[in-house]
Motif scaffolding. Sequence first.
Motif, PDB file in Angstrom:
ATOM      1  N   PRO A 180       0.812  -1.222   0.000  1.00 35.11           N
ATOM      2  CA  PRO A 180       0.000   0.000   0.000  1.00 35.11           C
ATOM      3  C   PRO A 180       0.842   1.268   0.000  1.00 35.11           C
ATOM      4  N   VAL A 181       0.240   2.327  -0.517  1.00 33.17           N
ATOM      5  CA  VAL A 181       0.948   3.595  -0.675  1.00 33.17           C
ATOM      6  C   VAL A 181       0.559   4.556   0.443  1.00 33.17           C
ATOM      7  N   ALA A 182       1.518   4.899   1.271  1.00 29.69           N
ATOM      8  CA  ALA A 182       1.296   5.901   2.326  1.00 29.69           C
ATOM      9  C   ALA A 182       1.715   7.285   1.865  1.00 29.69           C
ATOM     10  N   ARG A 183       2.555   7.325   0.827  1.00 31.99           N
ATOM     11  CA  ARG A 183       3.077   8.618   0.369  1.00 31.99           C
ATOM     12  C   ARG A 183       3.448   8.529  -1.110  1.00 31.99           C
ATOM     13  N   MET A 184       3.080   9.565  -1.874  1.00 34.31           N
ATOM     14  CA  MET A 184       3.547   9.714  -3.247  1.00 34.31           C
ATOM     15  C   MET A 184       4.065  11.144  -3.389  1.00 34.31           C
ATOM     16  N   ASN A 185       5.324  11.269  -3.704  1.00 29.79           N
ATOM     17  CA  ASN A 185       5.974  12.574  -3.698  1.00 29.79           C
ATOM     18  C   ASN A 185       5.580  13.444  -4.881  1.00 29.79           C
ATOM     19  N   ASP A 186       5.497  14.724  -4.618  1.00 29.09           N
ATOM     20  CA  ASP A 186       5.310  15.755  -5.629  1.00 29.09           C
ATOM     21  C   ASP A 186       6.654  15.983  -6.309  1.00 29.09           C
ATOM     22  N   ASP A 200      -2.393   4.369   8.248  1.00 28.46           N
ATOM     23  CA  ASP A 200      -1.992   3.179   7.492  1.00 28.46           C
ATOM     24  C   ASP A 200      -3.193   2.443   6.917  1.00 28.46           C
ATOM     25  N   ALA A 201      -4.313   2.476   7.636  1.00 30.34           N
ATOM     26  CA  ALA A 201      -5.516   1.774   7.178  1.00 30.34           C
ATOM     27  C   ALA A 201      -6.109   2.423   5.935  1.00 30.34           C
ATOM     28  N   GLN A 202      -5.736   3.671   5.652  1.00 29.27           N
ATOM     29  CA  GLN A 202      -6.324   4.410   4.534  1.00 29.27           C
ATOM     30  C   GLN A 202      -5.418   4.441   3.301  1.00 29.27           C
ATOM     31  N   ARG A 203      -4.405   3.602   3.276  1.00 23.95           N
ATOM     32  CA  ARG A 203      -3.477   3.599   2.150  1.00 23.95           C
ATOM     33  C   ARG A 203      -4.068   2.877   0.939  1.00 23.95           C
ATOM     34  N   PRO A 204      -4.091   3.506  -0.230  1.00 26.55           N
ATOM     35  CA  PRO A 204      -4.516   2.814  -1.453  1.00 26.55           C
ATOM     36  C   PRO A 204      -3.410   1.891  -1.950  1.00 26.55           C
ATOM     37  N   LEU A 205      -3.752   1.059  -2.923  1.00 27.83           N
ATOM     38  CA  LEU A 205      -2.766   0.171  -3.536  1.00 27.83           C
ATOM     39  C   LEU A 205      -2.267   0.778  -4.847  1.00 27.83           C
ATOM     40  N   PRO A 206      -1.036   0.458  -5.245  1.00 21.34           N
ATOM     41  CA  PRO A 206      -0.491   1.012  -6.490  1.00 21.34           C
ATOM     42  C   PRO A 206      -0.946   0.263  -7.741  1.00 21.34           C
ATOM     43  N   THR A 207      -1.953  -0.587  -7.621  1.00 22.95           N
ATOM     44  CA  THR A 207      -2.476  -1.321  -8.769  1.00 22.95           C
ATOM     45  C   THR A 207      -3.073  -0.341  -9.777  1.00 22.95           C
ATOM     46  N   GLY A 208      -2.646  -0.452 -11.040  1.00 22.90           N
ATOM     47  CA  GLY A 208      -3.173   0.450 -12.064  1.00 22.90           C
ATOM     48  C   GLY A 208      -2.817   1.896 -11.825  1.00 22.90           C
ATOM     49  N   LEU A 210      -3.016   3.972  -8.920  1.00 23.35           N
ATOM     50  CA  LEU A 210      -3.505   4.087  -7.550  1.00 23.35           C
ATOM     51  C   LEU A 210      -4.946   3.603  -7.521  1.00 23.35           C
ATOM     52  N   THR A 211      -5.237   2.628  -6.676  1.00 23.86           N
ATOM     53  CA  THR A 211      -6.591   2.098  -6.572  1.00 23.86           C
ATOM     54  C   THR A 211      -7.114   2.302  -5.153  1.00 23.86           C
ATOM     55  N   PHE A 212      -8.277   2.954  -5.057  1.00 22.56           N
ATOM     56  CA  PHE A 212      -8.897   3.275  -3.774  1.00 22.56           C
ATOM     57  C   PHE A 212     -10.063   2.326  -3.514  1.00 22.56           C
ATOM     58  N   ASP A 213     -10.270   1.958  -2.239  1.00 22.19           N
ATOM     59  CA  ASP A 213     -11.255   0.922  -1.919  1.00 22.19           C
ATOM     60  C   ASP A 213     -12.677   1.434  -1.743  1.00 22.19           C
ATOM     61  N   GLY A 214     -12.896   2.752  -1.720  1.00 21.90           N
ATOM     62  CA  GLY A 214     -14.247   3.279  -1.569  1.00 21.90           C
ATOM     63  C   GLY A 214     -14.768   3.225  -0.152  1.00 21.90           C
ATOM     64  N   THR A 215     -13.936   2.803   0.786  1.00 24.05           N
ATOM     65  CA  THR A 215     -14.339   2.740   2.190  1.00 24.05           C
ATOM     66  C   THR A 215     -13.670   3.834   3.009  1.00 24.05           C
ATOM     67  N   ASP A 216     -12.353   3.858   2.979  1.00 25.98           N
ATOM     68  CA  ASP A 216     -11.660   4.907   3.726  1.00 25.98           C
ATOM     69  C   ASP A 216     -10.335   5.318   3.094  1.00 25.98           C
ATOM     70  N   VAL A 335      -9.646   3.353  -9.797  1.00 29.09           N
ATOM     71  CA  VAL A 335      -8.367   4.000 -10.085  1.00 29.09           C
ATOM     72  C   VAL A 335      -8.578   5.507 -10.182  1.00 29.09           C
ATOM     73  N   ILE A 336      -7.906   6.232  -9.309  1.00 27.61           N
ATOM     74  CA  ILE A 336      -7.932   7.696  -9.342  1.00 27.61           C
ATOM     75  C   ILE A 336      -6.480   8.162  -9.227  1.00 27.61           C
ATOM     76  N   ILE A 337      -5.975   8.734 -10.305  1.00 28.07           N
ATOM     77  CA  ILE A 337      -4.564   9.112 -10.361  1.00 28.07           C
ATOM     78  C   ILE A 337      -4.445  10.625 -10.511  1.00 28.07           C
ATOM     79  N   PRO A 338      -3.987  11.322  -9.495  1.00 22.87           N
ATOM     80  CA  PRO A 338      -3.731  12.754  -9.664  1.00 22.87           C
ATOM     81  C   PRO A 338      -2.502  12.958 -10.551  1.00 22.87           C
ATOM     82  N   ILE A 339      -2.600  13.893 -11.482  1.00 22.42           N
ATOM     83  CA  ILE A 339      -1.520  14.157 -12.421  1.00 22.42           C
ATOM     84  C   ILE A 339      -0.816  15.474 -12.115  1.00 22.42           C
ATOM     85  N   ALA A 340      -1.601  16.528 -11.964  1.00 24.02           N
ATOM     86  CA  ALA A 340      -0.988  17.839 -11.750  1.00 24.02           C
ATOM     87  C   ALA A 340      -1.990  18.817 -11.169  1.00 24.02           C
TER      88      ALA A 340
END
Length: 369
Positions: A180-186, A200-208, A210-216, A335-340
């Motif tokens: 899981p991803v706790a941090r992605m640098n700018d 830590d419980a709110q970390r998304p996975l780097p699949t695709g 960034l993949t968010f679970d829709g829960t937290d 999958v929600i990926i911030p770009i800029a």
Amino acid sequence: MADGTTNKNVIDGVHPSPVAVSAMAAAISSAVQAIDGSAPVTDTTPNAFTFTDATNAAPSTLTASNAITVSGINAASAISVSGGEYQINGGSWVTAAGTVTNGQTVKVRLTSSSAASTTSNVTLTIGGVSDTFSVTTAAAAGQTGLLTRTATLAAWDASDRTTMFQSADSSVPVTATAQPVARMNDKRGVYNYHLIAPTDAQRPLPTGGLTFDGTDDSLNFAFAGTGPTLGTMIYIVKTTDTVGSIGNNTSSTTAFHGAFKSGDTASSSFGNNASSHKYFKNGTQITSNNHNLLFTNICDGVANILEVSTITMTQYASLAIAYSRYDATFMASGVIIPIALLDQNASDYADALTEARAFEQAIIGRLGI
């Protein structure tokens, strides 16, 4: 002859006839050819042939080779292909083995990889002689231009694992999709808008990406107290969720954007300041302002580019990706990926937006989403 029949091999009972002479000559010639190797031999092994490899190819595109001309055979020769299709004399494209004759032209083709800087191969074999046609996709557009723009307030690269960490303090790197991803640098590094999971419980996975679970699951960054006040946030969104919100203020129930909900056709906004927020899907503006319209535009399971412009950044203490303080049902999944994040008031905003869009397409291809 004694029985009254005529022997065509002789005349006047003694000398060989012309027919006999011709037959004997042919027999002698065949014998000589067999001895000295001058007799015609069936040859189905062609001369070597070469395909010209393709580079800088577009991703996921049918790409055909140059035509080669079969030479050096005097009988039909077997032809087969591996990894693609072949075409003889401009006919139909086929994959099944067949035969080819001297002087015929042959092309091969394949579909290029969906990923950048990736080589795909198709091999043609004729009479035991082979050559491979290689197609290499173009390198992914980089962030170099985007990272130097004054308008670029922040830029993230979900395809670059070196910017991802399992720990908020960046001490434990992400090296696999199960981590899981706790941090992605700018990567812009001006305001250091690093995306960080609240817990830590709110970390998304780097699949695709960034993949968010829709829960937290959520990644957040705090806006700088000074600096530009009007921004455009750019995302890649791939989801089939029926209700969610793309970005939210972590300390407010009223500041959010990108809210979608299936069936909600009332005149409710995509987010606060609906009169000023503008939404673009793949570069085309979405002109209405109900949650269902945004749902039908971005929740089709396809990787879509979503731009949210005219965000009044002073209304956000911080921005949370995929998180909803307003209503728990608006926690977004997929999958929600911030770009800029871009400064709309900057003189080079248009150039930065163009470069961000190009980078988004590169990310989609690079991640195969």
